[in-house]
Design an enzyme around this catalytic site. Structure first.
Site, PDB file in Angstrom:
ATOM      1  N   ASP A  13       0.794  -1.030   0.115  1.00  0.00           N
ATOM      2  CA  ASP A  13       0.040  -0.123   0.047  1.00  0.00           C
ATOM      3  C   ASP A  13       0.896   1.342  -0.224  1.00  0.00           C
ATOM      4  OD1 ASP A  13      -2.345   1.366   0.079  1.00  0.00           O
ATOM      5  OD2 ASP A  13      -2.642   1.227   2.101  1.00  0.00           O
ATOM      6  N   ASN A  61     -10.481  -2.319  -6.002  1.00  0.00           N
ATOM      7  CA  ASN A  61      -9.883  -1.342  -6.684  1.00  0.00           C
ATOM      8  C   ASN A  61     -10.465  -0.979  -7.962  1.00  0.00           C
ATOM      9  OD1 ASN A  61      -6.713  -2.579  -5.372  1.00  0.00           O
ATOM     10  ND2 ASN A  61      -8.051  -0.913  -4.918  1.00  0.00           N
TER      11      ASN A  61
HETATM   12  C1  IPE Z   1      -5.260  -2.612  -0.772  1.00  0.00           C
HETATM   13  O1  IPE Z   1      -4.986  -1.388  -0.594  1.00  0.00           O
HETATM   14  C2  IPE Z   1      -5.360  -3.489  -1.837  1.00  0.00           C
HETATM   15  C3  IPE Z   1      -4.098  -3.595  -2.650  1.00  0.00           C
HETATM   16  C4  IPE Z   1      -2.878  -3.129  -2.043  1.00  0.00           C
HETATM   17  C5  IPE Z   1      -3.770  -4.078  -3.708  1.00  0.00           C
HETATM   18  P1  IPE Z   1      -6.066  -0.262  -0.699  1.00  0.00           P
HETATM   19  O2  IPE Z   1      -5.470   0.936  -0.822  1.00  0.00           O
HETATM   20  O3  IPE Z   1      -7.087  -0.620  -1.968  1.00  0.00           O
HETATM   21  O4  IPE Z   1      -7.024  -0.412   0.508  1.00  0.00           O
HETATM   22  P2  IPE Z   1      -8.040   0.695   1.410  1.00  0.00           P
HETATM   23  O5  IPE Z   1      -8.850   1.309   0.222  1.00  0.00           O
HETATM   24  O6  IPE Z   1      -7.000   1.735   1.740  1.00  0.00           O
HETATM   25  O7  IPE Z   1      -8.445  -0.150   2.497  1.00  0.00           O
HETATM   26  C1  IPE Z   2      -1.451   0.329  -3.432  1.00  0.00           C
HETATM   27  O1  IPE Z   2      -1.293   1.709  -3.428  1.00  0.00           O
HETATM   28  C2  IPE Z   2      -1.691  -0.184  -4.802  1.00  0.00           C
HETATM   29  C3  IPE Z   2      -3.070  -0.665  -5.156  1.00  0.00           C
HETATM   30  C4  IPE Z   2      -4.096  -0.553  -4.335  1.00  0.00           C
HETATM   31  C5  IPE Z   2      -3.184  -1.117  -6.536  1.00  0.00           C
HETATM   32  P1  IPE Z   2      -2.329   2.684  -3.475  1.00  0.00           P
HETATM   33  O2  IPE Z   2      -2.728   3.138  -5.004  1.00  0.00           O
HETATM   34  O3  IPE Z   2      -3.534   2.191  -2.667  1.00  0.00           O
HETATM   35  O4  IPE Z   2      -1.819   4.106  -2.977  1.00  0.00           O
HETATM   36  P2  IPE Z   2      -2.312   4.863  -1.791  1.00  0.00           P
HETATM   37  O5  IPE Z   2      -2.862   4.189  -0.596  1.00  0.00           O
HETATM   38  O6  IPE Z   2      -3.387   5.666  -2.261  1.00  0.00           O
HETATM   39  O7  IPE Z   2      -1.263   5.759  -1.352  1.00  0.00           O
HETATM   40 MG    MG Z   3      -4.130   2.574  -0.592  1.00  0.00          MG
END
Ligand code: IPE
Ligand code: IPE
Ligand code: MG
Length: 233
Positions: A13, A61
Protein backbone atom coordinates in the site's frame (compact mmCIF):
# COMPACT_ATOMS: atom_id res chain seq x y z
CA UNK A 1 12.98 -19.93 13.07
CA UNK A 2 13.03 -19.14 9.36
CA UNK A 3 11.98 -22.71 8.71
CA UNK A 4 8.61 -21.87 10.28
CA UNK A 5 8.26 -18.96 7.88
CA UNK A 6 6.63 -20.61 4.96
CA UNK A 7 4.18 -18.04 3.66
CA UNK A 8 4.63 -14.26 3.69
CA UNK A 9 1.88 -12.00 2.38
CA UNK A 10 2.21 -8.29 1.69
CA UNK A 11 -0.41 -5.60 1.25
CA UNK A 12 1.63 -3.29 -0.94
CA UNK A 13 0.00 0.00 0.00
CA UNK A 14 0.92 3.66 -0.39
CA UNK A 15 1.99 3.92 -4.04
CA UNK A 16 -0.38 6.82 -4.68
CA UNK A 17 0.51 8.82 -1.60
CA UNK A 18 4.20 8.34 -2.26
CA UNK A 19 3.79 9.59 -5.83
CA UNK A 20 1.87 12.61 -4.57
CA UNK A 21 4.67 13.40 -2.14
CA UNK A 22 6.96 13.53 -5.20
CA UNK A 23 4.50 15.81 -7.03
CA UNK A 24 3.84 13.02 -9.51
CA UNK A 25 0.77 11.21 -10.75
CA UNK A 26 -0.46 8.14 -8.89
CA UNK A 27 0.57 5.93 -11.79
CA UNK A 28 4.20 6.96 -11.19
CA UNK A 29 3.83 5.39 -7.76
CA UNK A 30 2.46 2.19 -9.24
CA UNK A 31 5.36 1.99 -11.67
CA UNK A 32 7.90 2.27 -8.86
CA UNK A 33 5.84 -0.09 -6.74
CA UNK A 34 6.09 -2.73 -9.45
CA UNK A 35 9.86 -2.24 -9.69
CA UNK A 36 10.04 -2.83 -5.98
CA UNK A 37 8.25 -6.14 -6.36
CA UNK A 38 11.33 -7.34 -8.21
CA UNK A 39 13.70 -6.42 -5.36
CA UNK A 40 11.54 -7.85 -2.60
CA UNK A 41 10.72 -11.04 -4.50
CA UNK A 42 14.39 -11.77 -5.23
CA UNK A 43 15.31 -11.11 -1.64
CA UNK A 44 12.49 -13.23 -0.22
CA UNK A 45 13.57 -16.03 -2.55
CA UNK A 46 17.14 -15.79 -1.29
CA UNK A 47 15.91 -15.99 2.29
CA UNK A 48 14.23 -19.29 1.47
CA UNK A 49 10.62 -18.14 1.86
CA UNK A 50 8.41 -20.67 0.11
CA UNK A 51 5.44 -18.50 -0.82
CA UNK A 52 5.23 -14.73 -1.22
CA UNK A 53 1.70 -13.52 -1.89
CA UNK A 54 1.40 -9.91 -3.02
CA UNK A 55 -1.84 -7.93 -3.06
CA UNK A 56 -1.65 -6.26 -6.46
CA UNK A 57 -5.28 -5.40 -7.24
CA UNK A 58 -8.33 -5.93 -5.07
CA UNK A 59 -11.92 -6.64 -6.08
CA UNK A 60 -12.64 -3.17 -4.67
CA UNK A 61 -9.92 -1.42 -6.70
CA UNK A 62 -12.24 -1.39 -9.75
CA UNK A 63 -13.84 1.63 -8.06
CA UNK A 64 -10.81 3.76 -8.93
CA UNK A 65 -10.71 6.15 -11.89
CA UNK A 66 -10.58 4.37 -15.24
CA UNK A 67 -7.17 5.80 -16.09
CA UNK A 68 -5.65 4.31 -12.95
CA UNK A 69 -7.36 0.94 -13.40
CA UNK A 70 -6.16 0.76 -17.00
CA UNK A 71 -2.62 1.54 -15.92
CA UNK A 72 -2.71 -1.15 -13.24
CA UNK A 73 -3.98 -3.67 -15.79
CA UNK A 74 -1.01 -2.87 -18.03
CA UNK A 75 1.57 -3.13 -15.27
CA UNK A 76 2.03 -6.91 -15.41
CA UNK A 77 3.24 -6.58 -19.02
CA UNK A 78 5.74 -3.91 -18.01
CA UNK A 79 6.83 -5.93 -15.01
CA UNK A 80 7.36 -9.25 -16.79
CA UNK A 81 9.05 -7.61 -19.79
CA UNK A 82 11.64 -6.21 -17.47
CA UNK A 83 12.03 -8.92 -14.89
CA UNK A 84 10.91 -12.31 -16.19
CA UNK A 85 14.46 -13.32 -17.09
CA UNK A 86 15.63 -12.65 -13.56
CA UNK A 87 12.69 -14.53 -12.07
CA UNK A 88 13.59 -17.48 -14.29
CA UNK A 89 17.28 -17.33 -13.39
CA UNK A 90 16.30 -17.46 -9.75
CA UNK A 91 13.87 -20.37 -10.17
CA UNK A 92 10.89 -18.30 -9.02
CA UNK A 93 7.50 -19.69 -9.92
CA UNK A 94 4.82 -17.13 -10.80
CA UNK A 95 1.24 -17.89 -9.81
CA UNK A 96 -1.98 -15.89 -9.44
CA UNK A 97 -5.06 -15.85 -7.27
CA UNK A 98 -8.19 -13.84 -8.01
CA UNK A 99 -10.81 -13.53 -10.67
CA UNK A 100 -8.78 -14.23 -13.74
CA UNK A 101 -11.73 -14.07 -16.11
CA UNK A 102 -12.58 -10.47 -15.18
CA UNK A 103 -9.14 -9.16 -16.09
CA UNK A 104 -8.58 -7.54 -19.47
CA UNK A 105 -7.71 -10.26 -22.03
CA UNK A 106 -4.26 -8.77 -22.61
CA UNK A 107 -3.49 -8.76 -18.89
CA UNK A 108 -4.67 -12.33 -18.61
CA UNK A 109 -2.48 -13.37 -21.49
CA UNK A 110 0.61 -11.78 -19.98
CA UNK A 111 0.00 -13.43 -16.62
CA UNK A 112 -0.75 -16.80 -18.17
CA UNK A 113 2.47 -16.61 -20.15
CA UNK A 114 4.51 -15.91 -17.02
CA UNK A 115 2.77 -18.73 -15.14
CA UNK A 116 3.35 -21.15 -18.00
CA UNK A 117 6.97 -20.13 -18.52
CA UNK A 118 7.87 -20.52 -14.86
CA UNK A 119 5.75 -23.55 -13.98
CA UNK A 120 8.70 -25.91 -13.55
CA UNK A 121 10.72 -23.54 -11.39
CA UNK A 122 11.50 -25.02 -8.03
CA UNK A 123 12.10 -22.18 -5.60
CA UNK A 124 9.72 -19.53 -4.24
CA UNK A 125 6.16 -19.22 -5.44
CA UNK A 126 5.48 -15.58 -6.23
CA UNK A 127 1.73 -15.26 -6.08
CA UNK A 128 0.04 -12.16 -7.45
CA UNK A 129 -3.41 -11.45 -6.04
CA UNK A 130 -5.07 -9.80 -9.03
CA UNK A 131 -8.74 -8.89 -8.84
CA UNK A 132 -8.62 -10.74 -5.57
CA UNK A 133 -10.99 -10.26 -2.64
CA UNK A 134 -11.22 -12.60 0.29
CA UNK A 135 -15.02 -12.45 0.63
CA UNK A 136 -15.37 -13.12 -3.06
CA UNK A 137 -13.00 -16.08 -2.69
CA UNK A 138 -15.10 -17.46 0.18
CA UNK A 139 -18.30 -17.11 -1.86
CA UNK A 140 -16.66 -18.97 -4.76
CA UNK A 141 -15.46 -21.68 -2.38
CA UNK A 142 -18.97 -22.08 -0.95
CA UNK A 143 -20.46 -22.39 -4.42
CA UNK A 144 -17.95 -25.07 -5.38
CA UNK A 145 -18.55 -26.92 -2.15
CA UNK A 146 -22.33 -26.80 -2.66
CA UNK A 147 -21.84 -28.22 -6.14
CA UNK A 148 -19.69 -31.05 -4.80
CA UNK A 149 -22.28 -31.84 -2.13
CA UNK A 150 -24.95 -31.94 -4.81
CA UNK A 151 -22.83 -34.37 -6.81
CA UNK A 152 -22.28 -36.55 -3.78
CA UNK A 153 -18.53 -35.83 -3.63
CA UNK A 154 -18.56 -34.07 -0.26
CA UNK A 155 -20.36 -34.03 3.04
CA UNK A 156 -19.44 -33.32 6.64
CA UNK A 157 -17.35 -30.17 6.12
CA UNK A 158 -14.30 -29.67 8.37
CA UNK A 159 -11.82 -26.78 8.57
CA UNK A 160 -9.23 -28.43 6.36
CA UNK A 161 -11.84 -28.79 3.64
CA UNK A 162 -12.51 -25.06 3.62
CA UNK A 163 -8.81 -24.37 3.03
CA UNK A 164 -8.93 -26.83 0.16
CA UNK A 165 -11.67 -24.89 -1.63
CA UNK A 166 -9.86 -21.55 -1.38
CA UNK A 167 -7.67 -20.15 -4.14
CA UNK A 168 -4.68 -20.55 -1.81
CA UNK A 169 -5.17 -24.29 -1.38
CA UNK A 170 -1.58 -24.95 -2.49
CA UNK A 171 -0.03 -22.40 -0.16
CA UNK A 172 -1.47 -22.92 3.31
CA UNK A 173 -1.95 -20.33 6.02
CA UNK A 174 -0.09 -17.05 6.06
CA UNK A 175 2.66 -16.90 8.70
CA UNK A 176 3.55 -13.23 8.37
CA UNK A 177 1.40 -10.45 6.94
CA UNK A 178 3.03 -7.11 6.25
CA UNK A 179 1.15 -3.94 5.26
CA UNK A 180 3.04 -0.85 4.24
CA UNK A 181 2.07 2.83 4.41
CA UNK A 182 0.79 2.90 7.96
CA UNK A 183 -2.76 1.68 7.40
CA UNK A 184 -3.87 -0.78 10.03
CA UNK A 185 -6.47 -2.80 8.21
CA UNK A 186 -6.76 -5.93 6.14
CA UNK A 187 -8.82 -4.58 3.20
CA UNK A 188 -10.37 -7.94 2.31
CA UNK A 189 -7.07 -9.83 1.94
CA UNK A 190 -6.76 -13.54 2.85
CA UNK A 191 -9.21 -13.37 5.77
CA UNK A 192 -9.33 -17.11 6.39
CA UNK A 193 -5.62 -17.63 5.80
CA UNK A 194 -4.43 -14.98 8.32
CA UNK A 195 -6.29 -16.48 11.27
CA UNK A 196 -2.98 -16.94 13.13
CA UNK A 197 -0.62 -14.83 11.06
CA UNK A 198 1.70 -12.37 12.74
CA UNK A 199 0.77 -8.87 11.56
CA UNK A 200 3.33 -6.15 10.97
CA UNK A 201 2.39 -2.64 9.91
CA UNK A 202 5.16 -0.55 8.42
CA UNK A 203 5.09 3.25 8.08
CA UNK A 204 6.92 3.42 4.76
CA UNK A 205 4.97 3.45 1.51
CA UNK A 206 5.50 0.39 -0.69
CA UNK A 207 7.88 1.99 -3.24
CA UNK A 208 10.29 2.77 -0.38
CA UNK A 209 10.05 -0.62 1.35
CA UNK A 210 13.49 -2.23 1.01
CA UNK A 211 15.00 -5.68 1.40
CA UNK A 212 16.42 -4.45 4.69
CA UNK A 213 12.90 -3.55 5.82
CA UNK A 214 11.84 -7.10 4.97
CA UNK A 215 14.72 -8.38 7.09
CA UNK A 216 13.55 -6.16 9.95
CA UNK A 217 10.00 -7.53 9.67
CA UNK A 218 11.32 -11.08 9.66
CA UNK A 219 13.48 -10.39 12.69
CA UNK A 220 10.41 -9.08 14.49
CA UNK A 221 8.48 -12.16 13.40
CA UNK A 222 11.16 -14.44 14.84
CA UNK A 223 10.90 -12.61 18.17
CA UNK A 224 7.14 -13.07 18.41
CA UNK A 225 5.72 -15.92 20.41
CA UNK A 226 3.20 -17.76 18.22
CA UNK A 227 0.95 -19.59 20.62
CA UNK A 228 -1.95 -20.67 18.40
CA UNK A 229 -4.21 -20.55 21.41
CA UNK A 230 -1.93 -22.73 23.51
CA UNK A 231 0.49 -21.66 26.23
CA UNK A 232 3.92 -20.05 25.97
CA UNK A 233 6.66 -22.57 25.26
C1 IPE B 1 -5.37 -2.75 -0.60
O1 IPE B 1 -5.04 -1.41 -0.65
C2 IPE B 1 -5.29 -3.35 -1.97
C3 IPE B 1 -3.94 -3.47 -2.55
C4 IPE B 1 -2.83 -3.16 -1.97
C5 IPE B 1 -3.92 -4.01 -3.89
P1 IPE B 1 -6.14 -0.28 -0.82
O2 IPE B 1 -5.41 1.00 -0.86
O3 IPE B 1 -7.05 -0.60 -1.94
O4 IPE B 1 -6.98 -0.44 0.54
P2 IPE B 1 -7.89 0.63 1.31
O5 IPE B 1 -8.89 1.15 0.32
O6 IPE B 1 -7.00 1.71 1.80
O7 IPE B 1 -8.50 -0.15 2.44
C1 IPE C 1 -1.38 0.29 -3.41
O1 IPE C 1 -1.18 1.65 -3.40
C2 IPE C 1 -1.53 -0.27 -4.80
C3 IPE C 1 -2.91 -0.62 -5.16
C4 IPE C 1 -3.95 -0.58 -4.36
C5 IPE C 1 -3.12 -1.06 -6.51
P1 IPE C 1 -2.40 2.66 -3.44
O2 IPE C 1 -2.75 2.95 -4.83
O3 IPE C 1 -3.53 2.17 -2.59
O4 IPE C 1 -1.76 3.94 -2.78
P2 IPE C 1 -2.42 4.90 -1.70
O5 IPE C 1 -2.88 4.03 -0.59
O6 IPE C 1 -3.56 5.60 -2.38
O7 IPE C 1 -1.32 5.81 -1.32
MG1 MG D 1 -4.04 2.37 -0.69
Amino acid sequence: MLDTLNHVAIIMDGNGRWAKSQNKKRTFGHYHGANNVRDIALHANELGIKVLTLYAFSTENWKRPLEEVEYLMKLPAVFFDRFMDELMQNQIKVECIGHFHRLAPQTRKVLQRAIEQSKNNTKMKLVFAMDYGSRDEIVEAMKKYAEDVKNGKENNLVEADVAKYLMTSDYGDVDLLIRTSNEKRISNFLLWQIAYAELIFVDKPWPLFTSQDLDTCILEYTQRDRRFGGLKK
